[in-house]
Design a protein around this motif. Structure first.
Motif, PDB file in Angstrom:
ATOM      1  N   TRP B 178       0.838  -1.199   0.000  1.00 45.98           N
ATOM      2  CA  TRP B 178       0.000   0.000   0.000  1.00 45.98           C
ATOM      3  C   TRP B 178       0.876   1.254   0.000  1.00 45.98           C
ATOM      4  O   TRP B 178       0.646   2.177  -0.776  1.00 45.98           O
ATOM      5  N   GLN B 182       0.813   3.845  -3.064  1.00 43.41           N
ATOM      6  CA  GLN B 182       0.288   5.204  -2.899  1.00 43.41           C
ATOM      7  C   GLN B 182       1.373   6.264  -3.030  1.00 43.41           C
ATOM      8  O   GLN B 182       1.120   7.340  -3.548  1.00 43.41           O
ATOM      9  N   TYR B 183       2.583   6.001  -2.544  1.00 41.00           N
ATOM     10  CA  TYR B 183       3.580   7.059  -2.466  1.00 41.00           C
ATOM     11  C   TYR B 183       4.665   6.967  -3.531  1.00 41.00           C
ATOM     12  O   TYR B 183       5.426   7.903  -3.701  1.00 41.00           O
ATOM     13  N   GLU B 248      -8.449   0.829  -5.072  1.00 38.71           N
ATOM     14  CA  GLU B 248      -7.963   2.081  -4.480  1.00 38.71           C
ATOM     15  C   GLU B 248      -8.285   2.146  -2.992  1.00 38.71           C
ATOM     16  O   GLU B 248      -8.796   3.145  -2.489  1.00 38.71           O
ATOM     17  N   TYR B 249      -7.987   1.069  -2.266  1.00 36.30           N
ATOM     18  CA  TYR B 249      -8.275   1.035  -0.841  1.00 36.30           C
ATOM     19  C   TYR B 249      -7.342   1.976  -0.078  1.00 36.30           C
ATOM     20  O   TYR B 249      -6.211   2.205  -0.496  1.00 36.30           O
ATOM     21  N   ASN B 250      -7.808   2.484   1.065  1.00 34.53           N
ATOM     22  CA  ASN B 250      -6.909   3.252   1.921  1.00 34.53           C
ATOM     23  C   ASN B 250      -6.232   2.314   2.916  1.00 34.53           C
ATOM     24  O   ASN B 250      -6.434   1.104   2.888  1.00 34.53           O
ATOM     25  N   PHE B 251      -5.435   2.897   3.809  1.00 32.38           N
ATOM     26  CA  PHE B 251      -4.605   2.084   4.696  1.00 32.38           C
ATOM     27  C   PHE B 251      -5.428   1.092   5.522  1.00 32.38           C
ATOM     28  O   PHE B 251      -5.127  -0.099   5.573  1.00 32.38           O
ATOM     29  N   GLU B 253      -8.539   0.051   5.123  1.00 37.55           N
ATOM     30  CA  GLU B 253      -9.228  -0.940   4.296  1.00 37.55           C
ATOM     31  C   GLU B 253      -8.259  -2.041   3.878  1.00 37.55           C
ATOM     32  O   GLU B 253      -8.599  -3.222   3.907  1.00 37.55           O
ATOM     33  N   THR B 254      -7.030  -1.641   3.507  1.00 34.61           N
ATOM     34  CA  THR B 254      -6.032  -2.636   3.122  1.00 34.61           C
ATOM     35  C   THR B 254      -5.744  -3.583   4.272  1.00 34.61           C
ATOM     36  O   THR B 254      -5.656  -4.795   4.091  1.00 34.61           O
TER      37      THR B 254
END
Lengths: 205, 314, 294
Positions: B178, B182-183, B248-251, B253-254
């Motif tokens: 993740w 994302q980064y 496109e899950y966030n932290f 959710e992951t």
């Protein structure tokens, strides 16, 4: 190790004697998962065929260059590269079929069958026989997928390749996700049965 | 296998701690509010409320947050005997994907009590986990990791160890992926490299866990170490980051997804191994021995898991 | 030591090779992939409206963006629509449907599609002290300057996860057709909502019927099923469809909840949409100062 099999034998070996789905029981995930129609099977089969052939040839080409201690990472890198290539190509050229296969195209990267062929065959053999071996394995997978897909499509929706041939739907059950397990299990049992009968008839002779 | 039970217990405690804040939400007169049946909103009050005011439909203004111009009309209001809670029933079923704004006049000192009703985020997170654990179980409904599944589900002890190791690796690899996704991958438009990056990260996680476990807890390593080799480049593990990227899950959710996926794999392995141990005593026809019967059993489990589809806890 | 160096060298080289292969493919396919993203929705829209491949030249599709505007504790509904002169107009209606203000918004056709540019333009036009929140967008299709149809999209909870649909409506709000864009219902059960025999049940249902539509838990009568699957000659289909037009929707076998979800979802979408369009119609009729293409 010299290879004494002809090209034809290599291909036949992949399709029949060492069929990845029915005989080696490797890479079962897509065989159960997305084999609801023949078309899905063909598409994923082609993708796997492509990755298998190209990875085999690549590894075989560079086999003297690959350091034995980083063998496995190199294989993974090679497979991941070719999977990325086919993934991008499918997404660009056939968006609808690609959407149906979902995550399974990307998951080819973790197929045990491909790594196994690289380890057992391509890293020792010359380029041409690696090519034929990869082709055989890929075709074996393709055939397996098509057979399972055909059984499920005919029994489940009474159609083949999207064309209605039976005119009725025999058993909706076969389209349901869980039926994949049953179809594969029953087909494996069927092949076992043939083998047992064949052996018995030979002994009697 | 005391270690395993301890680990499982620890995981559950951590999970419960994560969910604690759910029970600590309160402000003003409205204590709790939630969607009930498909056309129902349930409101709980901190103090008794005048039932007459609650029964008067003119006191209500209810709309979806995006549609303030379209009021939702009430059908009936059921007030509990102690006047501490009420169920508002509407003429049509509510679209629970949207936030609903409810204002009730004349029930308190203020002119209006206004509050929003939405599915709670923690509940949503929990439902992500339940979904990947049961509804979309990675083995029985998504058909991932079948090679390992059929290979190691012969004995219960192996199955448990395997499942725990997989869960560990999945959570670690999922969270690391993740961060990378994302980064690094997304900002530099490198998402096409995701397959290579994710498989690299997975192998790295396995290698790291191997080394750490060997040093920190050799006893645990002796019981789990063997499974680690099998985890490398397995499709269950690689599927978690791929699903994370495509949704496109966030932290959080992951985290929930990987926890659920790992737990689901553990559950599937345990169930299958329980049956396998029994099957060894059974008389199976020679054609079905080995893999075929395993597939049939797995198919039956898959059918049973189909029953979870549509399960809604929150 | 020498071993490590060779390993590093060889690994680096293989990585560079791999990166070259992947990079090349990415460059070659990226454009087509980006193109495909919008193609699907456009194709669904065209097939719903009955265009083949490309829209005829006389057809214009105007997008209307709806916002919720809040200022000083009050809420208004804002519609951004193309103006009769160049540029766009942002209409603000109060919650009872009366026109509050109409502002010219200086935006080009390209900029209006980008959410950030669009919202910047609106904020410039209506001034500070306002907060806007995007709610939805819909398309008004006109043929030779006459309004012909509407295209709306929506999302509602299904049996498992959310179902996203696109729907085409006639000017009298009867359904031209709808298409399921996204769903995760079980294949063979709830997944049947994608099948023509289910979707065709909604075809040509008038607004009056859709407003109180319900789902019947009975198998579909045989003649209706044949008509829905388009197995019969066209005149016969029309006759049977006419017969069942005023009826409710027949549920899917083994997936009543999915069928109810779709019927309810479409009902909600149509009711809201019809309400708003008639408001907008009366507003544009009453106020001659408002010059919008609608």
């Amino acid at each position: 190790m010299a290879n004494d099999k002809s090209n034809f034998q290599l291909v036949a070996n992949g399709i029949l004697a060492e069929n990845p789905i029915f005989k080696l029981a490797l890479s079962m995930c897509p065989a159960v998962g997305i084999s609801t129609t023949v078309m899905n099977g063909v598409m994923l089969g082609i993708a796997v065929l492509f990755v298998q052939v190209f990875s085999s040839v690549t590894i075989s080409l560079f086999k003297d260059f690959i350091h034995p201690r980083i063998r496995i990472p190199t294989y993974t890198l090679t497979i991941a590269t070719w999977v990325t290539v086919i993934d991008l190509t499918l997404a660009a050229t056939m968006p609808e079929a690609y959407a149906k296969m979902g995550i399974f195209v990307k998951i080819i990267v973790a197929f045990a069958i491909i790594t196994m062929r690289l380890e057992m065959f391509a890293c020792k053999e010359p380029v041409s026989s690696s090519f034929w071996d990869g082709l055989g394995m890929g075709l074996g997978f393709l055939v397996g997928m098509v057979v399972i897909g055909a059984v499920r499509e005919i029994l489940g929706s009474g159609a083949l390749l999207g064309y209605d041939i039976l005119g009725f739907k025999p058993l909706l059950f076969f389209i349901l996700p869980s039926a994949g397990f049953f179809v594969v299990g029953l087909m494996m049992a069927f092949f076992n049965y043939i083998e047992i009968v064949y052996k018995k008839s030979r002994e009697q002779r | 296998m005391k270690k395993t039970t301890l680990l499982i217990r620890l995981a559950f405690t951590a999970l419960l701690l994560c969910l604690l804040p759910v029970f600590a939400m309160a402000d003003g007169l409205i204590k709790e509010k939630s969607f009930g049946e498909e056309n129902e909103i349930i409101v709980k009050f901190a103090a008794p409320v005048d039932p007459q005011a609650l029964q008067n439909f003119d006191n209500y203004t209810v709309y979806e947050e995006d549609d303030p111009d379209i009021r939702i009309s009430l059908e009936r209001v059921v007030v509990a005997e102690d006047n501490m809670s009420a169920s508002l029933f509407f003429e049509n079923s509510l679209n629970t994907t949207k936030r609903h704004i409810v204002s009730i006049a004349g029930i308190s000192g203020k002119a209006e009590e206004t509050f929003a009703v939405a599915k709670s985020y923690l509940g949503y997170l929990f439902s992500v986990m339940i979904a990947s654990l049961l509804i979309n179980n990675f083995v029985f409904t998504k058909y991932l990791g079948l090679c390992v599944f059929f290979g190691t589900s012969k004995r219960k002890t192996t199955a448990k160890g395997m499942g725990v190791v997989f869960t560990l690796v999945m959570v670690a690899a999922g969270l690391m992926s993740w961060f990378f996704y994302q980064y690094i991958l997304k900002p530099y438009n490198l998402t096409f490299l995701q397959i290579v990056v994710f498989i690299g990260l997975t192998s790295l996680t396995v290698q790291a866990i191997d080394t750490i476990l060997r040093k920190v807890n050799p006893v645990l390593f002796n019981s789990f170490g063997v499974f680690l080799v099998l985890v490398i480049a397995n499709c269950v593990v690689i599927a978690v980051p791929l699903i994370m990227a495509s949704n496109e899950y966030n932290f959080f959710e992951t985290f929930m997804l990987s926890l659920g996926a790992g737990g689901g794999f553990l559950l599937a392995l345990y169930l299958m191994s329980s049956v396998s141990e029994r099957m060894r005593l059974a008389k199976i026809p020679p054609t079905f021995q080995g893999l075929p019967i395993a597939f049939i059993v797995a198919g039956q489990f898959a059918m049973a898991f189909l029953g979870f589809s549509g399960l809604k806890l929150f | 030591m020498k071993d490590i160096l060779t390993i590093i060298f060889r690994l680096t080289l293989s990585c560079i090779l791999a990166a070259t292969v992947m990079g090349t493919t990415f460059v070659l396919t990226n454009k087509a992939k980006k193109h495909n993203e919008h193609v699907k929705e456009e194709r669904v829209a065209f097939s719903l409206l009955g265009f083949e491949g490309e829209a005829p030249e006389s057809v214009a599709m105007n997008t209307v963006y709806r916002y919720v505007v809040s200022r000083a504790g009050e809420q208004f509904i804002g519609y951004l629509m193309p103006g009769e002169n160049d540029g766009y107009v942002f209409l603000q209606l109060d919650l009872d449907g009366n026109l509050v203000t109409s502002d010219e918004v200086n935006l080009t056709d390209e900029k209006v599609r980008q959410q950030a540019d669009r919202e910047g333009g609106i904020m410039n036009a209506i001034g500070p002290g306002n907060a806007i929140r995007f709610a939805e967008q819909f398309q008004v299709i006109s043929n030779s300057d006459e309004r012909a149809a509407y295209l709306i999209t929506g999302k509602f909870p299904g049996y498992k996860t959310n179902i996203a649909v696109m729907m085409a409506l006639n000017t009298d709000f009867s359904i031209i057709g709808f298409e399921v864009l996204e769903h995760e219902e079980d294949p063979g059960l709830g997944g049947e909502i994608e099948k023509p025999y289910f979707k065709n049940q909604f075809k040509d249902k008038p607004f009056e019927v859709m407003r109180d539509i319900d789902v019947i838990k009975e198998p579909i009568p045989n003649e209706y099923l044949e008509a829905l699957e388009r197995d019969l000659p066209p005149e016969q289909i029309e006759e049977i469809m006419e017969k069942y037009r005023g009826n409710d929707i027949y549920a899917l076998t083994g997936a009543t909840i999915s069928a109810v979800a779709v019927a309810d979802g479409l009902k909600g979408m149509i009711k809201k949409f019809a309400y708003r369009v008639s408001l907008l119609d009366s507003v544009t009729e009453k106020n001659e100062s408002v010059s919008v293409i609608f």
